[in-house]
Design an enzyme around this catalytic site. Structure first.
Site, mmCIF file in Angstrom:
data_model
loop_
_atom_site.group_PDB
_atom_site.id
_atom_site.type_symbol
_atom_site.label_atom_id
_atom_site.label_comp_id
_atom_site.label_asym_id
_atom_site.label_seq_id
_atom_site.Cartn_x
_atom_site.Cartn_y
_atom_site.Cartn_z
ATOM 1 N N HIS A 1 8.278 -1.040 -6.397
ATOM 2 C CA HIS A 1 8.013 -0.360 -7.678
ATOM 3 C C HIS A 1 8.020 1.151 -7.509
ATOM 4 C CE1 HIS A 1 6.952 -4.260 -9.458
ATOM 5 N NE2 HIS A 1 6.474 -4.526 -8.252
ATOM 6 N N GLU B 1 -3.705 11.978 9.627
ATOM 7 C CA GLU B 1 -4.830 12.887 9.899
ATOM 8 C C GLU B 1 -4.809 13.437 11.325
ATOM 9 O OE1 GLU B 1 -8.863 11.439 9.861
ATOM 10 O OE2 GLU B 1 -8.241 9.425 10.325
#
Ligand code: AGP
Length: 612
Positions: A508, A492
């Site tokens: 994963h 940000e």
């Protein structure tokens, strides 16, 4: 925190005070007021910013060469005209402005009411001016003596200035834990929360110390003494700072200032809520509904952004320490999916601004469905604090930088206190572990100071990765939310794509992203998952990632595996986020500065998302 300005001399006081209050608005801006003496005490005070006060004062007689002014950051009593400072004594003779928290105000108020004092506002400050009046009246004391006697009865933090309609040639100031600066001009004297309202007129200042008070006189003389009536010899400083720097107190950006405020703001979030030596925690906001919270079938946290990350830490804290099932929801998702919420649920909203539209709406929905709703907010009197059944303020002071930093650590501090308060009462935490956590929590501000001392090293690491396009933040357990928060900080304010992941989850899918251009920041302080984190680091190193690790002081294995490392002091595992987030805040800050980004007001962002 609030802003205080006072003047005595030959010039008109009002213009000096109003301009000074505008320079202090970064300290708080929910209401403002002035008191000026010409032939009598004139008080004008209004909810809203200083400009609102100016409009109201235009109709008043604000001539006079002595006066006090205040811009408020509410701690007790919501922002409105009657709670704005200055506050008057019952006889209308004294006017007082205050920055801080009078912790024993309720006891003092009761005693004064028994003596016939009547109060107009909901503030702790009004109690203090009545106490000074009581001493002045009962013992026929000078203003200075009455202030000194009254402050000996006060527990808490204060910087105050008091004026007396019957003695318009003196102002009396005092401080404890909240700053107060004396400005020494030519035949004129100033008092203010910091030097910003003073620097235009003089660069000669004296910083009052704790439990010191000062009387400043119209003839340009002043006297400093402590609460034991011992005269103090002042140290006069000659400031060479520019005004703009002073508002940021010498920091280049508000965000950096707020990162460095965290030892103080974490302490403020704890003030009056725990005592390790005596072995107690008491979160006042929970007490009225304590059993309902303690026996909740489920606690649902609702929040957005950084506050959602705090809520995730809260989930670990409440489930470990108080054994209450917790769900953490994005407020924007919760409000639209017709959630199953029962009247034995407790919904806790976290919000720095207290105005985030999605969070507010989620709370209103929960309230309609019969749940108890609780607010953990920073801005006193904000919309969320007004619709909840109960709640706790985090007392972090105004957070100006759009990227939230001190609010995150103060939210987590309050969540920790709540989990400890509940766990101790439920008996789900042993006395020994409870006491260990209390002492460890009290030690956190000093440990944050230690982490901040590594700023230069963190700045160097920032320079090494400032041009990357992607990054990965990994953490386990309590440090998984910290990984998310570190990634949010970077994206940000520096606009580099960053993702936070549970360290084990990286296998994963995200591991496919890793190559020699990808910095992987691993928060590896966990005691409980230490070996697992080591294997995660081996996996990313095998893909040639740049490994930056946040480790506990003295750790050697991960240090040897890392391209860069930042050490944080040892602490109890549930408190780790309060320390492990600091290097990530500084890393994001320095990268953003090196990329010439607008750190305090990043593109496309707003400090409070009050739209859906
Ligand atoms: C955090 O750095 C962001 N500025 C943003 O995610 C913020 O935390 C979010 O908008 C929630 O704001 P609130 O805490 O005021 O509700």
């Amino acid at each position: 925190m609030c802003g205080i300005v006072a003047y005595i001399g030959k010039k008109q006081a009002y213009p000096i005070i109003i301009e000074g209050l505008k320079r202090l608005e970064y300290r708080g801006y929910d209401s403002a007021g002035v008191s000026i003496f010409s032939d009598k005490l004139v008080v004008v005070k209004k909810k809203g910013k200083v400009s609102k006060l100016e409009n109201a004062a235009a109709a008043a007689n604000t001539t006079g060469t002595i006066g006090i002014g205040h811009t408020r950051w509410a701690t007790h009593g919501e922002p409105n005209d009657k709670n704005a400072h200055p506050h008057l004594s019952g006889n209308g003779r004294l006017a007082l402005i205050h920055n801080g928290i009078i912790e024993n105000y309720a006891t003092l108020k009761k005693a004064l009411q028994n003596l016939g004092h009547e109060f107009i506002s909901d503030t702790d400050t009004e109690v203090l001016v009545h106490l000074i009046e009581e001493y002045q009246k009962r013992e026929n004391l000078s203003l200075s003596e009455a202030v000194r006697k009254a402050l000996q009865k006060v527990v808490g933090a204060y910087s105050i200035v008091v004026m007396d309609e019957n003695d318009p040639d003196v102002l009396v100031g005092a401080r404890k834990s909240s700053p107060l600066v004396l400005g020494i001009g030519d035949d004129e004297l100033f008092l203010a929360s910091d030097a910003t309202p003073i620097i235009k007129y003089t660069n000669k200042v004296v910083y009052l110390n704790d439990e010191e008070m000062v009387s400043i006189y119209r003839d340009g003389t002043y006297e400093i003494k402590n609460l034991h009536n011992e005269i103090k010899v002042p140290t006069i400083h000659e400031l060479d700072l520019k005004l703009e720097e002073l508002e940021k107190e010498g920091f280049e950006h508000y965000m950096l200032k707020e990162i460095y405020q965290q030892p103080t703001t974490i302490k403020e979030s704890m003030r009056g809520r725990l005592n390790a030596d005596e072995g107690w925690v008491l979160v006042g906001g929970m007490q009225q509904y304590f059993s309902r919270i303690m026996n909740a079938k489920r606690i649902i946290f609702a929040a957005c952004g950084t506050s959602w990350h705090s809520a995730l830490v809260g989930e670990y804290l409440f489930e470990e320490l108080a054994r209450i099932p917790v769900e953490v929801e994005y407020a924007s998702e919760l409000r639209y999916r017709n959630p199953i919420i029962h009247d034995d649920d407790v919904v806790i909203a976290l919000s720095q601004s207290g105005e985030t539209a999605d969070t507010l709406a989620a709370l209103e929905l929960a309230k309609e469905k019969g749940a108890l709703i609780y607010g953990i907010v920073n801005v006193v009197g904000s919309s969320i604090s007004r619709i909840t059944h109960c709640g706790s303020y985090i007392h972090a002071g105004p957070e100006i930088g759009v990227a939230s930093t001190k609010a995150f650590t103060s939210q987590i501090t309050v969540l920790t206190l709540m989990a400890l308060n509940l766990g101790y009462k439920k008996g789900t935490i042993t006395e020994d572990y409870f006491r260990r956590l209390l002492f460890a929590l009290e030690a956190i501000p000093d440990k944050v100071e230690k982490v901040l001392k590594q700023n230069e090293k963190i700045k160097y690491i920032a320079s090494e990765i400032k041009n990357v396009n992607n990054s990965l933040y990994l953490g386990r357990g309590y440090n998984f939310p910290v990984a998310l928060e570190g990634a949010l900080k970077l994206k940000e304010i520096s606009y580099i794509h960053a993702e936070g992941y549970p360290a084990a989850e990286m296998k994963h899918g995200p591991i496919a992203l890793i190559d020699e251009n990808m910095p992987v920041i691993v928060i590896a302080t966990n005691q409980s998952a230490y070996e697992k984190v080591i294997s995660n680091i081996q996996e990313v190193k095998a893909r040639k990632a740049i490994v930056i690790s946040v480790i506990t002081e003295g750790e050697e294995k991960i240090k040897a595996m890392s391209d860069y490392f930042i050490e944080i002091p040892e602490t109890e595992e549930p408190l780790t986020p309060l320390l492990s987030v600091i290097p990530l805040q500084l890393l994001a800050y320095h990268i953003a500065v090196m990329r010439n980004c607008d750190v305090d007001q990043p593109r496309n962002l707003a400090k409070s998302v009050t739209v859906e």
